[in-house]
Design an enzyme around this catalytic site. Structure first.
Site, PDB file in Angstrom:
ATOM      1  N   LEU A   1      41.605  32.162  55.157  1.00  0.00           N
ATOM      2  CA  LEU A   1      40.400  31.560  54.598  1.00  0.00           C
ATOM      3  C   LEU A   1      40.570  30.067  54.382  1.00  0.00           C
ATOM      4  CD1 LEU A   1      37.635  31.494  53.295  1.00  0.00           C
ATOM      5  CD2 LEU A   1      38.695  32.317  51.165  1.00  0.00           C
TER       6      LEU A   1
ATOM      7  N   SER B   1      37.421  36.594  43.766  1.00  0.00           N
ATOM      8  CA  SER B   1      37.401  37.900  44.397  1.00  0.00           C
ATOM      9  C   SER B   1      36.577  38.845  43.534  1.00  0.00           C
ATOM     10  CB  SER B   1      38.839  38.433  44.517  1.00  0.00           C
ATOM     11  OG  SER B   1      38.852  39.798  44.826  1.00  0.00           O
TER      12      SER B   1
ATOM     13  N   TYR C   1      47.748  40.520  41.107  1.00  0.00           N
ATOM     14  CA  TYR C   1      46.681  39.763  41.758  1.00  0.00           C
ATOM     15  C   TYR C   1      45.360  39.927  41.014  1.00  0.00           C
ATOM     16  CZ  TYR C   1      43.537  38.146  45.460  1.00  0.00           C
ATOM     17  OH  TYR C   1      42.563  37.480  46.171  1.00  0.00           O
TER      18      TYR C   1
ATOM     19  N   LYS D   1      43.159  36.948  39.171  1.00  0.00           N
ATOM     20  CA  LYS D   1      41.772  36.621  39.494  1.00  0.00           C
ATOM     21  C   LYS D   1      40.875  36.713  38.259  1.00  0.00           C
ATOM     22  CE  LYS D   1      42.057  35.545  43.819  1.00  0.00           C
ATOM     23  NZ  LYS D   1      41.797  34.164  44.262  1.00  0.00           N
TER      24      LYS D   1
END
Length: 329
Positions: free
Chosen positions: A13, A137, A150, A154
């Site tokens: 990305l 996300s 993770y 986030k």
């Protein structure tokens, strides 16, 4: 047209976003850890007729990122947009993760955004202008199994960003903070992340091409919003978490454990990016292009109330249907 700095922009990305801004005429700054991949990315960006400056730095190192921001301004001019994107992950149950593994994911994926935001504010505040975009996300709202570090990072980014945004508003500082919440993307990260299972990992479907997310990030610069939710699955995850989190827990148990694994065994000599950069594979796309969507719906907090309520109702209905369909199988 302007200057954009992107962390973790030598693949996936990040690189797709760098190329999107370059096509629009932005001069591009890239921060990453591998000299060879930085050189390749610089060449690809420069083909669009813009300037590109690269800095080898680890986003977990606050002083290095502050220095990188100052260097970017010396080579490219005033930074208009800063995109925090660098991340890392470990696919494993929490109980199987070592302290240093959990800490590294947190240092990069959460504190890397904190460090990037601090550096961006340091150079933008004297001019009283600029935009900082946090690449988020759906997991910032709805966690899934096997990615506790993770998901925690986030969620932390969202809380951190909301707090800093209110401080800037209170101080009447004209720097815009936005967060873009994304679905699963077809990037090389699934070949790079540390994986404690025998089988290789994959994004939880539905999967989108990274250019979809890059376009969404670029659009936020053109039409600033507080937060953007990209992809039907992102909307369903966020709405579902607010309306029926218990049902969503059971859906994650049923679909999100095996749903993150392929039928292919991991290579015995497989590299991962947790402690250092991987060699090669610094392309935009991963191995899932055959199933990846090239378009996505998106909704922002700025849409009219009736539209938002209607969209939420549709998303909730679709998610309920998925839940009950899953129960009958």
């Amino acid at each position: 047209m302007g200057v954009v700095v992107i962390t973790g922009a030598t693949a996936g990305l990040g690189k797709a976003t760098a190329l999107r801004f370059a096509r629009a005429g932005f001069n591009v700054g890239i921060i990453a850890r591998d000299d060879h991949s930085l050189a390749v990315a610089r060449e690809e960006v420069a083909r669009h007729g813009v300037k590109c400056h690269t800095v080898n730095a680890d986003v977990a190192d606050a002083q290095a990122i502050m220095t990188a921001a100052q260097e970017m301004e010396q080579h490219l001019g005033s930074i208009d947009v800063w995109v925090n994107n660098a991340m890392c992950g470990v696919l494993a149950p929490f109980r199987a993760m070592e302290d240093d593994e959990f800490r590294r994911v947190t240092d990069v994926t959460y504190l890397g955004y904190v460090n990037g935001t601090r550096a961006a504010l340091a150079v933008m505040t004297p001019r009283d202008s600029g935009m900082i975009i946090q690449v988020g996300s759906a997991m910032a709202y709805r966690s899934i199994p096997l990615q506790s570090a993770y998901c925690g990072a986030k969620a932390a980014i969202r809380g951190f960003t909301d707090a800093v945004r209110t401080e800037l508003i209170h101080e009447r500082i004209n720097i815009h903070l936005a967060m873009v919440q994304l679905p699963g993307l077809n990037t090389p990260q699934f070949a790079w992340a540390r994986n404690k299972f025998a089988f290789s990992m994959r994004p939880l479907g539905p999967v989108y091409e990274p250019e979809v997310a890059a376009e969404a990030i670029y659009n936020v610069v053109q039409r600033p919003v507080r937060e953007l939710w990209v992809g039907r699955s992102t909307l369903q995850s966020i709405v579902g978490q607010f309306l029926f989190p218990g049902l969503l827990d059971r859906m994650m148990v049923k679909k999100a454990w095996e749903g993150q694994m392929t039928n292919e065994l991991n290579a015995p000599d497989r590299e991962d990016y947790l402690s250092g950069p991987v060699s090669g594979m610094h392309q935009v796309h991963g191995r899932f292009s055959s199933e990846a969507n090239t378009r996505a719906t998106a909704i922002t907090s700025g849409v009219p109330g009736k539209v938002l309520v209607g969209t939420v109702a549709v998303a909730a209905g679709l998610l309920v249907a998925r839940l009950f369909t899953g129960r009958k199988r």
